[in-house]
Write a protein that holds these residues in place. Structure first.
Motif, PDB file in Angstrom:
ATOM      1  N   LEU A  52       0.816  -1.202   0.000  1.00 52.27           N
ATOM      2  CA  LEU A  52       0.000   0.000   0.000  1.00 52.27           C
ATOM      3  C   LEU A  52       0.853   1.258   0.000  1.00 52.27           C
ATOM      4  CD1 LEU A  52      -2.960   1.053   0.242  1.00 52.27           C
ATOM      5  CD2 LEU A  52      -2.538   1.172   2.693  1.00 52.27           C
ATOM      6  N   VAL A  53       1.866   1.276   0.833  1.00 49.89           N
ATOM      7  CA  VAL A  53       2.668   2.489   0.985  1.00 49.89           C
ATOM      8  C   VAL A  53       3.688   2.636  -0.132  1.00 49.89           C
ATOM      9  CG1 VAL A  53       4.342   3.650   2.474  1.00 49.89           C
ATOM     10  CG2 VAL A  53       2.323   2.582   3.467  1.00 49.89           C
ATOM     11  N   VAL A  54       4.409   1.567  -0.454  1.00 47.61           N
ATOM     12  CA  VAL A  54       5.520   1.692  -1.401  1.00 47.61           C
ATOM     13  C   VAL A  54       5.037   1.678  -2.851  1.00 47.61           C
ATOM     14  CG1 VAL A  54       7.633   0.603  -2.242  1.00 47.61           C
ATOM     15  CG2 VAL A  54       7.193   0.737   0.191  1.00 47.61           C
ATOM     16  N   ALA A  58       0.362   5.452  -1.277  1.00 49.49           N
ATOM     17  CA  ALA A  58      -0.768   5.926  -0.478  1.00 49.49           C
ATOM     18  C   ALA A  58      -0.440   7.198   0.298  1.00 49.49           C
ATOM     19  CB  ALA A  58      -1.221   4.834   0.480  1.00 49.49           C
ATOM     20  N   GLY A  59       0.768   7.387   0.720  1.00 51.08           N
ATOM     21  CA  GLY A  59       1.098   8.542   1.542  1.00 51.08           C
ATOM     22  C   GLY A  59       1.690   9.709   0.789  1.00 51.08           C
ATOM     23  N   GLU A  60       1.629   9.696  -0.530  1.00 47.86           N
ATOM     24  CA  GLU A  60       2.302  10.734  -1.307  1.00 47.86           C
ATOM     25  C   GLU A  60       1.366  11.791  -1.860  1.00 47.86           C
ATOM     26  OE1 GLU A  60       4.692   8.883  -4.276  1.00 47.86           O
ATOM     27  OE2 GLU A  60       5.841   7.735  -2.827  1.00 47.86           O
ATOM     28  N   THR A  61       0.103  11.748  -1.501  1.00 49.91           N
ATOM     29  CA  THR A  61      -0.830  12.753  -2.004  1.00 49.91           C
ATOM     30  C   THR A  61      -1.267  13.661  -0.862  1.00 49.91           C
ATOM     31  OG1 THR A  61      -2.722  11.309  -1.634  1.00 49.91           O
ATOM     32  CG2 THR A  61      -1.672  11.188  -3.796  1.00 49.91           C
ATOM     33  N   LYS A  62      -1.972  14.731  -1.204  1.00 44.66           N
ATOM     34  CA  LYS A  62      -2.399  15.668  -0.176  1.00 44.66           C
ATOM     35  C   LYS A  62      -3.559  15.136   0.653  1.00 44.66           C
ATOM     36  CE  LYS A  62      -5.468  18.059  -3.303  1.00 44.66           C
ATOM     37  NZ  LYS A  62      -5.972  19.302  -3.769  1.00 44.66           N
ATOM     38  N   ASP A  63      -4.293  14.134   0.138  1.00 41.28           N
ATOM     39  CA  ASP A  63      -5.415  13.562   0.881  1.00 41.28           C
ATOM     40  C   ASP A  63      -5.058  12.214   1.509  1.00 41.28           C
ATOM     41  OD1 ASP A  63      -5.249  12.275  -1.528  1.00 41.28           O
ATOM     42  OD2 ASP A  63      -7.410  12.105  -1.811  1.00 41.28           O
ATOM     43  N   LYS A  64      -3.825  12.096   1.991  1.00 42.44           N
ATOM     44  CA  LYS A  64      -3.384  10.826   2.580  1.00 42.44           C
ATOM     45  C   LYS A  64      -4.145  10.497   3.861  1.00 42.44           C
ATOM     46  CE  LYS A  64       0.614  12.758   4.944  1.00 42.44           C
ATOM     47  NZ  LYS A  64       2.053  12.706   5.048  1.00 42.44           N
ATOM     48  N   GLY A  65      -4.633  11.501   4.569  1.00 42.14           N
ATOM     49  CA  GLY A  65      -5.428  11.238   5.769  1.00 42.14           C
ATOM     50  C   GLY A  65      -6.713  10.503   5.431  1.00 42.14           C
ATOM     51  N   ALA A  66      -7.362  10.897   4.358  1.00 39.05           N
ATOM     52  CA  ALA A  66      -8.597  10.223   3.936  1.00 39.05           C
ATOM     53  C   ALA A  66      -8.304   8.811   3.445  1.00 39.05           C
ATOM     54  CB  ALA A  66      -9.275  11.028   2.834  1.00 39.05           C
ATOM     55  N   ILE A  67      -7.195   8.630   2.780  1.00 38.61           N
ATOM     56  CA  ILE A  67      -6.830   7.303   2.286  1.00 38.61           C
ATOM     57  C   ILE A  67      -6.580   6.359   3.458  1.00 38.61           C
ATOM     58  CG2 ILE A  67      -5.031   6.003   1.081  1.00 38.61           C
ATOM     59  CD1 ILE A  67      -4.775   8.411  -0.810  1.00 38.61           C
ATOM     60  N   TYR A  68      -5.801   6.802   4.436  1.00 35.18           N
ATOM     61  CA  TYR A  68      -5.520   5.944   5.592  1.00 35.18           C
ATOM     62  C   TYR A  68      -6.762   5.706   6.439  1.00 35.18           C
ATOM     63  CZ  TYR A  68      -0.545   6.057   4.602  1.00 35.18           C
ATOM     64  OH  TYR A  68       0.671   5.904   4.017  1.00 35.18           O
ATOM     65  N   THR A  69      -7.646   6.699   6.532  1.00 37.04           N
ATOM     66  CA  THR A  69      -8.907   6.501   7.256  1.00 37.04           C
ATOM     67  C   THR A  69      -9.744   5.425   6.580  1.00 37.04           C
ATOM     68  OG1 THR A  69      -8.880   8.805   7.985  1.00 37.04           O
ATOM     69  CG2 THR A  69     -10.989   7.652   8.092  1.00 37.04           C
ATOM     70  N   ASN A  70      -9.802   5.444   5.268  1.00 38.52           N
ATOM     71  CA  ASN A  70     -10.551   4.415   4.538  1.00 38.52           C
ATOM     72  C   ASN A  70      -9.927   3.031   4.706  1.00 38.52           C
ATOM     73  OD1 ASN A  70     -12.531   6.123   3.554  1.00 38.52           O
ATOM     74  ND2 ASN A  70     -11.349   6.647   1.730  1.00 38.52           N
ATOM     75  N   VAL A  71      -8.614   2.971   4.744  1.00 37.30           N
ATOM     76  CA  VAL A  71      -7.932   1.687   4.955  1.00 37.30           C
ATOM     77  C   VAL A  71      -8.241   1.157   6.350  1.00 37.30           C
ATOM     78  CG1 VAL A  71      -5.671   0.590   5.215  1.00 37.30           C
ATOM     79  CG2 VAL A  71      -6.116   2.068   3.267  1.00 37.30           C
ATOM     80  N   TYR A  72      -8.154   2.020   7.361  1.00 38.24           N
ATOM     81  CA  TYR A  72      -8.475   1.592   8.730  1.00 38.24           C
ATOM     82  C   TYR A  72      -9.929   1.137   8.841  1.00 38.24           C
ATOM     83  CZ  TYR A  72      -4.079   3.801  10.087  1.00 38.24           C
ATOM     84  OH  TYR A  72      -2.764   4.155  10.197  1.00 38.24           O
ATOM     85  N   TYR A  73     -10.830   1.862   8.187  1.00 43.12           N
ATOM     86  CA  TYR A  73     -12.234   1.480   8.205  1.00 43.12           C
ATOM     87  C   TYR A  73     -12.431   0.117   7.532  1.00 43.12           C
ATOM     88  CZ  TYR A  73     -17.236   1.578   7.332  1.00 43.12           C
ATOM     89  OH  TYR A  73     -18.561   1.252   7.272  1.00 43.12           O
ATOM     90  N   GLY A  74     -11.763  -0.109   6.419  1.00 41.95           N
ATOM     91  CA  GLY A  74     -11.863  -1.397   5.737  1.00 41.95           C
ATOM     92  C   GLY A  74     -11.333  -2.544   6.571  1.00 41.95           C
TER      93      GLY A  74
END
Length: 94
Positions: A52-54, A58-74
């Motif tokens: 996911l990260v490499v 996933a962490g290289e965009t400005k909306d990485k908080g929303a991406i990680y929140t969706n991953v945690y929710y999933g």
């Protein structure tokens, strides 16, 4: 020239190969069920996070908080589904 070399991706690929070798070692070494499942679960989750990260960046965009929140929710929904199924079908609670 070194800034053009995809060092992060190559290191991620080598680490993925290492995690795959560790998971494959569970098959070849005669481990107990609990030890084998623990190693397989840990390597699977670490490898999923690595992918996911490499490789999915996933962490290289400005909306990485929303991406990680969706991953945690999933992950939360998956765990609730798995443990709810085990609770009803295997452990006998209704």
């Amino acid at each position: 020239m070194s800034e053009l070399f995809p060092r992060k991706q190559v290191m991620g690929f080598l680490f993925s190969l290492l995690l795959t070798a560790v998971a494959l070692a569970v098959y070849f070494f005669d481990m107990s069920y609990a030890a084998g499942m623990t190693i397989l679960l840990v390597t699977a989750f670490v490898q999923a996070g690595l992918q996911l990260v490499v490789f999915m960046h996933a962490g290289e965009t400005k909306d990485k908080g929303a991406i990680y929140t969706n991953v945690y929710y999933g992950v939360f929904i998956a765990l609730v589904t798995i443990f709810g199924t085990l609770l009803c079908m295997i452990w006998g609670y209704v």
